[in-house]
Design an enzyme around this catalytic site. Structure first.
Site, PDB file in Angstrom:
ATOM      1  CG  ASP A  37      -1.964  -4.060   5.752  1.00 52.35           C
ATOM      2  OD1 ASP A  37      -0.971  -4.411   5.098  1.00 52.35           O
ATOM      3  OD2 ASP A  37      -2.148  -2.887   6.163  1.00 52.35           O
ATOM      4  CE  LYS A  53      -0.414  -0.044   5.039  1.00 47.12           C
ATOM      5  NZ  LYS A  53      -1.266  -0.344   6.185  1.00 47.12           N
TER       6      LYS A  53
END
Ligand SMILES: Nc1ncnc2c1ncn2[C@@H]1O[C@H](COP(=O)(O)OP(=O)(O)OC[C@H]2O[C@H](OP(=O)(O)O)[C@H](O)[C@@H]2O)[C@@H](O)[C@H]1O
Length: 178
Positions: free
Chosen positions: A151, A110
């Site tokens: 996450d 990310k």
């Protein structure tokens, strides 16, 4: 009357086609071992219970903050922030360090620490991880339950994504959980 015996050339019996010689069995030498991809889950601490020669891998953000969670432990234990930054990896890529005769892989899943990875980028980083493992000759890879904590990815999805990315490789993947 004399017996007359005529002798006729004996008609040779029909020639049987000689059986082909037996095909020699492929010698299964003791060294013939075709290593296959395996995925194993094991309870234990990644840092103390994983085989010392196994490579390790975990997920981080592109900004390499590694501010908490297992990433923070990796940062403290292996440092190397400048080495990692110098690789200028982007989302979907994998940075790595060499420490204690093993590779430590950092999957960039990310952009920023406050983001959550999307599946496409997560899967891209796994394919890149496999490519790197094959390039570097890694045969054993130990991971935590990557992406399933901070996450927020589901464990079942993460396991299927790992199997999908590594199927057909000769890498033994072990997923450790506490
Ligand atoms: N010693 C140990 N042995 C075995 N398993 C261990 C362990 N220690 C913890 N675990 C477990 O390993 C799983 C994933 O642990 P995490 O939740 O940390 O990681 P994640 O992959 O979900 O998320 C990564 C993002 O979070 C970070 O922080 P940022 O907010 O981004 O800064 C990064 O930067 C990333 O971007 C959880 O099951 C933990 O229980």
């Amino acid at each position: 009357m004399s017996d007359t015996t005529y002798s006729y050339p004996s008609t040779p019996p029909p020639q049987e086609t000689p059986a082909p010689p037996p095909t020699p069995a492929t010698p299964l030498s003791s060294t013939t071992s075709i290593e296959k991809f395996t995925f194993t889950e094991r309870q234990g601490d990644l840092f103390t219970d994983a085989p010392p020669t196994d490579a390790l891998a975990h997920c981080v953000s592109q900004d390499l903050r590694m501010g908490k969670g297992i990433a923070y432990i990796f940062k403290k234990k292996y440092e190397g922030l400048n080495e990692l930054k110098a690789q200028q990896c982007k989302v979907g890529q994998v940075a790595y360090l060499q420490r204690d005769n093993r590779y430590i892989f950092y999957l960039i899943t990310k952009y920023y620490v406050y983001d959550k990875p999307d599946r496409k980028e997560f899967e891209t980083s796994l394919v890149e991880l496999r490519r790197l493992c094959e390039q570097l000759g890694v045969r054993g890879l130990s991971v935590p339950r990557i992406g399933t904590g901070l996450d927020g990815l589901s464990l079942s999805y993460v396991k299927s994504a790992i199997n999908e990315a590594f199927e057909g490789s000769n890498i033994k993947v072990t997923m450790f959980y506490l």
